[in-house]
Write a protein that holds these residues in place. Structure first.
Motif, short mmCIF file in Angstrom:
data_model
loop_
_atom_site.label_atom_id
_atom_site.label_comp_id
_atom_site.label_asym_id
_atom_site.label_seq_id
_atom_site.Cartn_x
_atom_site.Cartn_y
_atom_site.Cartn_z
N GLN A 101 -3.45 13.67 -2.34
CA GLN A 101 -3.69 12.23 -2.43
C GLN A 101 -2.46 11.53 -2.99
N LEU A 102 -1.86 12.12 -4.02
CA LEU A 102 -0.65 11.54 -4.60
C LEU A 102 0.50 11.56 -3.60
N LEU A 103 0.59 12.61 -2.81
CA LEU A 103 1.64 12.70 -1.79
C LEU A 103 1.51 11.54 -0.79
N PHE A 104 0.31 11.31 -0.31
CA PHE A 104 0.10 10.23 0.66
C PHE A 104 0.40 8.87 0.05
N MET A 105 0.00 8.67 -1.20
CA MET A 105 0.26 7.41 -1.90
C MET A 105 1.76 7.15 -2.01
N VAL A 106 2.51 8.18 -2.35
CA VAL A 106 3.96 8.04 -2.50
C VAL A 106 4.63 7.74 -1.16
N LEU A 107 4.20 8.42 -0.09
CA LEU A 107 4.79 8.19 1.22
C LEU A 107 4.57 6.76 1.71
N VAL A 108 3.38 6.22 1.48
CA VAL A 108 3.11 4.84 1.87
C VAL A 108 3.96 3.88 1.05
N GLN A 109 4.13 4.17 -0.23
CA GLN A 109 4.95 3.31 -1.08
C GLN A 109 6.41 3.31 -0.63
N ILE A 110 6.91 4.45 -0.18
CA ILE A 110 8.27 4.52 0.35
C ILE A 110 8.42 3.62 1.57
N PHE A 111 7.44 3.67 2.46
CA PHE A 111 7.47 2.83 3.66
C PHE A 111 7.50 1.34 3.30
N GLY A 118 10.72 12.63 2.05
CA GLY A 118 9.40 12.38 2.62
C GLY A 118 9.17 13.17 3.89
N LEU A 119 10.17 13.17 4.78
CA LEU A 119 10.04 13.90 6.05
C LEU A 119 9.96 15.41 5.83
N VAL A 120 10.79 15.91 4.91
CA VAL A 120 10.76 17.35 4.62
C VAL A 120 9.43 17.74 3.98
N THR A 121 8.88 16.86 3.15
CA THR A 121 7.58 17.12 2.53
C THR A 121 6.48 17.20 3.58
N ILE A 122 6.51 16.28 4.55
CA ILE A 122 5.53 16.31 5.64
C ILE A 122 5.65 17.61 6.43
N ARG A 123 6.90 18.05 6.67
CA ARG A 123 7.11 19.32 7.37
C ARG A 123 6.54 20.48 6.56
N ASN A 124 6.76 20.46 5.25
CA ASN A 124 6.24 21.52 4.39
C ASN A 124 4.72 21.58 4.44
N VAL A 125 4.10 20.42 4.42
CA VAL A 125 2.63 20.36 4.46
C VAL A 125 2.11 20.94 5.76
N LYS A 126 2.76 20.61 6.87
CA LYS A 126 2.35 21.16 8.17
C LYS A 126 2.49 22.67 8.21
N GLN A 127 3.59 23.17 7.62
CA GLN A 127 3.79 24.62 7.59
C GLN A 127 2.73 25.31 6.75
#
Length: 347
Positions: free
Chosen positions: A240-250, A197-206
């Motif tokens: 949208q799917l990325l955000f949904m998955v990240l919230v579900q992980i939390f 999840g953290l690496v994905t967020i970093r990828n999105v920012k890049q």
């Protein structure tokens, strides 16, 4: 004498609280879980989602969720009404625990795979992005099911019916199971989910940074928006799917934490002598922790409704357009009320 009476009264109160908490907690989960899972299936089988590898993992997780809700939770609801099949039948004792363990791990694995899929999708490395394809997900989904079905077989030998109770057969197996379950559910899966999840967020920012510094890319996106709206929509669905998955992980990590702590405590104190009051309090704590764990398997739909505008929009269109009525008549309109009006080309 008065002390004994007070202890009995306290135990009765604790047991009543435990029974009522479990009964109504499971009933709420059973109802909301079935409704949410079915609506989840209806939305995720729409064309926009069926073409997405991430949504295929989320859709796959709905099946083990339904099995947990309609087998494991149903058995536990019946037990609160003194209809306990697991304590009366050796088969149901082992079957319920096997379904609970294997389907729980399988559901979590699919969500982990969805997170890995989003990491691959946002990667700048072409070979990694190749993982985020429907062709890959269609291979991994059944493979994961087979693996966890085989790995969970040890539950069939370790779970036994002793003195009318369905329990772990011995202290040695109980220690093994608690350690194995705690490490897997409490450490390995959450750490992998958090890491990806953290690496994905970093990828999105890049990726966003690159877009901001390349005027040509922005110009291309504007052109695509005018000429190829489906491409823009696909990208929007991806994020949208990325955000949904990240919230579900939390939510998963938050609701599993009490159960992990309880499992560690039970493992450490398994050979200690405990009073009836201590055992009653531990059982109440276990019931609360287990209900929290089970909420993971009924909240998926509601998490998506809260976090995704597109998911809400698709659900609204699905319900308002009466797809089932259309299929019954086969011509897209109801002959009783006349033809259906055109709605901006959306079918």
């Amino acid at each position: 004498m008065s002390n004994i009476t007070e202890i009995d009264s306290f135990l009765t109160t604790i047991n009543t609280i435990q029974t009522n908490f479990s009964r109504y907690g499971y009933l709420i989960i059973f109802i909301l879980g079935n409704i949410g899972s079915l609506l989840n299936i209806l939305v995720l089988t729409r064309p926009n989602y069926l073409r997405n590898s991430c949504s295929s993992y989320i859709l796959a997780s709905t099946l083990p969720n339904l099995l947990i809700i309609n087998i494991v939770i149903l058995f536990r609801i019946l037990a609160t009404f003194d209809i306990d099949f697991t304590s009366k039948s050796r088969f149901f004792c082992k079957f319920q625990w096997y379904v609970s363990h294997s389907m729980t791990l399988l559901s979590r694995t699919y969500i982990l795979l969805a997170c890995i899929d989003r990491w691959a999708m946002t990667s700048t490395i072409v070979r990694r992005r190749a993982f985020a394809r429907m062709k890959i997900s269609m291979i991994i989904i059944p493979m994961a099911g087979i693996i966890w079905s085989l790995v969970s077989i040890h539950v069939l030998t370790g779970q036994k019916r002793i003195k009318g109770q369905c329990v772990l057969g011995s202290n040695s197996y109980a220690i093994f199971f608690n350690v194995y379950n705690t490490v897997l559910v409490g450490l390995v899966i959450p750490i992998l989910m958090t890491g990806f999840g953290l690496v994905t967020i970093r990828n999105v920012k890049q990726l966003q940074s690159r877009v901001n510094h390349r005027a040509q890319i922005i110009h291309t996106i504007i052109i695509n928006r005018a000429n190829h709206p489906s491409a823009v929509n696909k990208k929007s669905y991806d994020y949208q799917l990325l955000f949904m998955v990240l919230v579900q992980i939390f939510v998963y990590i938050l609701t599993n934490f009490p159960f992990v702590i309880h499992s560690i405590y039970v493992t450490i104190t398994i050979n200690c002598s405990k009073s009836s009051v201590q055992l009653a309090i531990e059982n109440l704590a276990l019931s609360i922790a287990y209900v929290l764990v089970i909420t993971n398997f009924c909240t998926t739909f509601y998490i998506y409704i809260l976090t995704s505008a597109k998911f809400r929009k698709d659900l609204k269109q699905l319900l308002l357009h009466n797809r089932f009525i259309d299929k019954l008549f086969g011509n897209g309109h109801n002959p009783q009320v006349g033809p259906r009006p055109i709605t901006n080309g959306i079918t």
